[in-house]
Design an enzyme around this catalytic site. Structure first.
Site, short mmCIF file in Angstrom:
data_model
loop_
_atom_site.label_atom_id
_atom_site.label_comp_id
_atom_site.label_asym_id
_atom_site.label_seq_id
_atom_site.Cartn_x
_atom_site.Cartn_y
_atom_site.Cartn_z
N PRO A 32 0.82 -1.22 0.00
CA PRO A 32 0.00 0.00 0.00
C PRO A 32 0.85 1.27 0.00
CG PRO A 32 -0.04 -1.07 2.15
CD PRO A 32 0.64 -2.02 1.22
N THR A 34 0.02 5.51 0.05
CA THR A 34 -0.96 6.59 0.09
C THR A 34 -0.77 7.52 -1.09
OG1 THR A 34 -1.09 6.49 2.49
CG2 THR A 34 -1.78 8.54 1.45
N GLN A 109 -6.61 -1.98 2.03
CA GLN A 109 -5.95 -1.87 3.33
C GLN A 109 -6.79 -0.96 4.22
OE1 GLN A 109 -2.57 0.65 4.31
NE2 GLN A 109 -1.44 -1.16 4.99
N HIS A 188 -4.06 -2.12 8.39
CA HIS A 188 -2.85 -1.36 8.74
C HIS A 188 -2.73 -1.34 10.27
CE1 HIS A 188 0.55 1.11 8.60
NE2 HIS A 188 0.24 1.85 7.55
N GLY A 189 -1.81 -2.15 10.77
CA GLY A 189 -1.58 -2.23 12.20
C GLY A 189 -0.20 -1.79 12.61
N TYR A 193 0.05 4.12 13.90
CA TYR A 193 -1.37 4.41 13.74
C TYR A 193 -2.16 3.70 14.84
CZ TYR A 193 0.12 6.31 9.24
OH TYR A 193 0.74 7.05 8.27
#
Length: 385
Positions: A32, A34, A109, A188-189, A193
């Site tokens: 992924p 952004t 994601q 998304h871990g 975040y």
């Protein structure tokens, strides 16, 4: 399929892999990135064609840019896509159809930025979700002082109702992804975040069931995974991105030992994770002293789960180092080392980000042993080609 006459015929990168009900033709994953290219949160036709080109180039699995779940502080930029607005769902359906028509497979994601709400743009009327109201370690930051001054002040800790709402929002997004025809779910871990903030002792100072020792700090991410597993059923794979480093502090660590890493990742696998996406700045960097095993290698060794190595594949500098050194990152042929480690069963999948921007057909480029491209941030970071 790789031809028996292909230069990569014996490469572990081109072995198929089955994950629950999903069959991958090779081990190459687009990671992924952004893009803020979905006005109002709605993926456009250009977004559909962007992913279609990578699928047509032979990539085994595409993981999309971060997709905001339906929660007020999940995203802080209007052009990050979501999955809950009707027009956004229509846009994603076009993306999924385009990828499938090109022979590809795709996973969204799911993303909640948590403590980092406001990093992309200032938003004054929304309170970030933070386990204990903390942004990071006092006095330690990878961000500019301007951002810290405006965004890093302590806020209220998340309440039980906050936690329940976020868990429900992740599950709802996963159900939507199933309805839209996605092939897998990615979570998304990492990177500081929201889910990662519960794991990190600097941001989770709670003394209830959601904080304390490492086992209890893992309870919230595991609850999210369980809710998603219940929402998607038994056949759909779940990928989970984790990291040691944080956006707030690139030297941070969640686990100081392999045993601690196993506590965290084992709980996530027990909750329903199939693929551990080990985000690091270099895929081959040793994760702990005394061993050259990578973070992805330790993920697989401590849990037995499928793992994916990520970080600077084919490139000479990590993303952050590249930003500091200039827009152009030279290619480095570290593919032999990637294949060596994969062939030794250190990890199972190869996550490739920036080279997918530089070359939409990077899977074919690697298969045919063509020269690797350079990455030029000026040309590729906002790429629509």
């Amino acid at each position: 399929m790789t031809s028996p006459d292909s230069p990569a015929a014996d490469s572990p990168l081109y072995r198929p892999l089955r994950i629950r009900g999903l069959e991958l033709p090779n081990r190459i994953v687009m990671t992924p990135m952004t893009r803020t290219a979905s006005p109002g949160g709605v993926p456009t036709e250009a977004v559909a064609q962007y992913y279609r080109r990578r699928a047509a180039g032979g990539t085994g699995l595409i993981v999309t840019e971060g997709v905001g779940i339906d929660h007020p502080s999940a995203m802080d930029h209007p052009d990050v896509p979501n999955l809950h607005d009707p027009s956004a769902r229509d846009g994603w359906r076009r993306v999924v159809d385009a990828v499938h028509e090109a022979g590809g497979r795709i996973a969204p994601q799911l993303w909640h930025v948590g403590p980092l709400f406001g990093a992309m743009r200032r938003v004054d009327d929304v309170t970030p979700m933070r386990p204990s109201g903390l942004w990071g370690e006092p006095g330690v930051t990878s961000y500019s002082q301007e951002y810290v001054d405006r965004s890093a002040a302590p806020t209220a800790a998340m309440t039980e109702s906050d936690i329940a709402a976020v868990v429900d929002a992740f599950a709802d997004a996963a159900r939507t992804a199933v309805d839209l025809g996605f092939d897998a779910i990615a979570i998304h871990g990492g990177h500081g975040y929201l889910l990662d903030a519960f794991l990190w002792s600097s941001t989770n100072r709670r003394d209830d069931e959601w904080g304390g020792d490492l086992v209890r700090r893992t309870a919230f991410p595991a609850a999210v995974v369980r809710a998603i597993r219940e929402a998607v059923g038994d056949e759909m794979p779940i990928l989970y991105r984790f990291s040691q480093h944080k956006q707030q502090n690139y030297t941070a660590r969640t686990a100081e030992t392999p045993e601690e890493l196993g506590v965290v990742l084992g709980a996530l696998v027990d909750a329903g994770v199939d693929v551990l996406d080990a985000s690091s700045r270099r895929f081959d960097a040793p994760a702990f002293e005394g061993s050259d095993l990578s973070l992805a290698g330790w993920a697989k060794r401590t849990t037995g789960a499928i793992s994916m190595a990520v970080g600077s594949v084919g490139l000479g500098r990590s993303l952050r180092d590249g930003r500091l050194a200039g827009p152009t990152v030279e290619s480095v042929d570290n593919i032999d080392e990637l294949e060596r480690r994969m062939g030794a069963d250190e990890f199972d999948l190869a996550g490739i980000g920036r080279l997918h921007l530089a070359d939409p057909r990077i899977a074919e480029t690697l298969r045919d042993r063509r020269p690797l491209p350079e990455f030029d941030r000026r040309r590729h970071e906002a790429v629509l080609t």
